[in-house]
Motif scaffolding. Structure first.
Motif, PDB file in Angstrom:
ATOM      1  N   GLY A 264       0.800  -1.217   0.000  1.00  0.00           N
ATOM      2  CA  GLY A 264       0.000   0.000   0.000  1.00  0.00           C
ATOM      3  C   GLY A 264       0.836   1.271   0.000  1.00  0.00           C
ATOM      4  O   GLY A 264       0.343   2.338  -0.349  1.00  0.00           O
ATOM      5  N   ASP A 265       2.104   1.175   0.422  1.00  0.00           N
ATOM      6  CA  ASP A 265       2.984   2.335   0.337  1.00  0.00           C
ATOM      7  C   ASP A 265       3.329   2.563  -1.137  1.00  0.00           C
ATOM      8  O   ASP A 265       3.321   1.628  -1.947  1.00  0.00           O
ATOM      9  N   VAL A 266       3.653   3.796  -1.451  1.00  0.00           N
ATOM     10  CA  VAL A 266       3.981   4.150  -2.830  1.00  0.00           C
ATOM     11  C   VAL A 266       5.498   4.302  -2.947  1.00  0.00           C
ATOM     12  O   VAL A 266       6.131   4.902  -2.079  1.00  0.00           O
ATOM     13  N   ILE A 267       6.065   3.758  -4.018  1.00  0.00           N
ATOM     14  CA  ILE A 267       7.483   3.944  -4.308  1.00  0.00           C
ATOM     15  C   ILE A 267       7.578   4.720  -5.615  1.00  0.00           C
ATOM     16  O   ILE A 267       6.995   4.321  -6.623  1.00  0.00           O
ATOM     17  N   ILE A 268       8.291   5.826  -5.566  1.00  0.00           N
ATOM     18  CA  ILE A 268       8.436   6.711  -6.723  1.00  0.00           C
ATOM     19  C   ILE A 268       9.903   6.750  -7.124  1.00  0.00           C
ATOM     20  O   ILE A 268      10.776   6.983  -6.285  1.00  0.00           O
TER      21      ILE A 268
END
Length: 173
Positions: free
Chosen positions: A76-80
């Motif tokens: 659910g965390d976002v990695i950019i």
């Protein structure tokens, strides 16, 4: 106002033996506490991951490029992914913030005078409310000044662009 936590470039390559970021163990410990508070309040966490050229410590796909295991993202965390000190330039960061309704960005990570500084200023210029976590970013000493002096200087200068607080004073809502 929805909040989001940005963790910039806390990757394995920043913790190489003999060239570890200033107070790296303390940084990881502090970030673990910040992440725990963010998760407890359902604050979205966005990890920024630098993609460096071949042969560099953060070379894309290398072990050094991986996010530090002790603060690893959860489902659910976002990695950019980014390739410059500006976490917004040619990335999906703005789109992700918009999708999640985030207007207030809490910033932590590495490297104080480069990616942390640039992202903080850019977020302010784009109209975001910004909070810099004063004890949750780090760098390396230069030949002229110590890492602690660089951190202290930026905690002062970036007050023009962000509220600056130690992590213990921050409550995500």
């Amino acid at each position: 106002m929805s909040n989001g936590l940005l963790i910039i470039d806390v990757q394995k390559g920043m913790f190489q033996e003999g060239d570890t970021v200033f107070k790296g163990d303390k940084l990881i410990s502090t970030l673990q506490g910040v992440i725990k508070k963010a998760r407890a309040s359902s604050t979205p966490i966005l990890y920024i991951q630098h993609n460096a050229p071949v042969g560099k410590p953060l070379e894309y796909g290398s072990e050094g490029w991986e996010i530090h295991a002790e603060i690893a993202p959860h489902l659910g965390d976002v990695i950019i992914q980014k390739a410059t000190p500006d976490s917004f330039l040619n990335t999906t960061l703005e789109e992700e913030l918009h999708k999640k309704g985030i207007k207030h960005i809490y910033i932590a990570g590495i490297q104080t005078e480069a990616c942390v500084d640039t992202t903080c200023r850019r977020a302010f210029s784009m109209g975001y409310k910004v909070t810099l976590l004063s004890d949750s970013h780090s760098t390396w000493s230069s030949s002229e000044i110590s890492a602690q002096q660089i951190i202290n200087h930026h905690n002062g200068v970036l007050r023009w662009f962000a509220d600056v607080y130690p992590s213990k004073e921050v409550e995500f809502r």
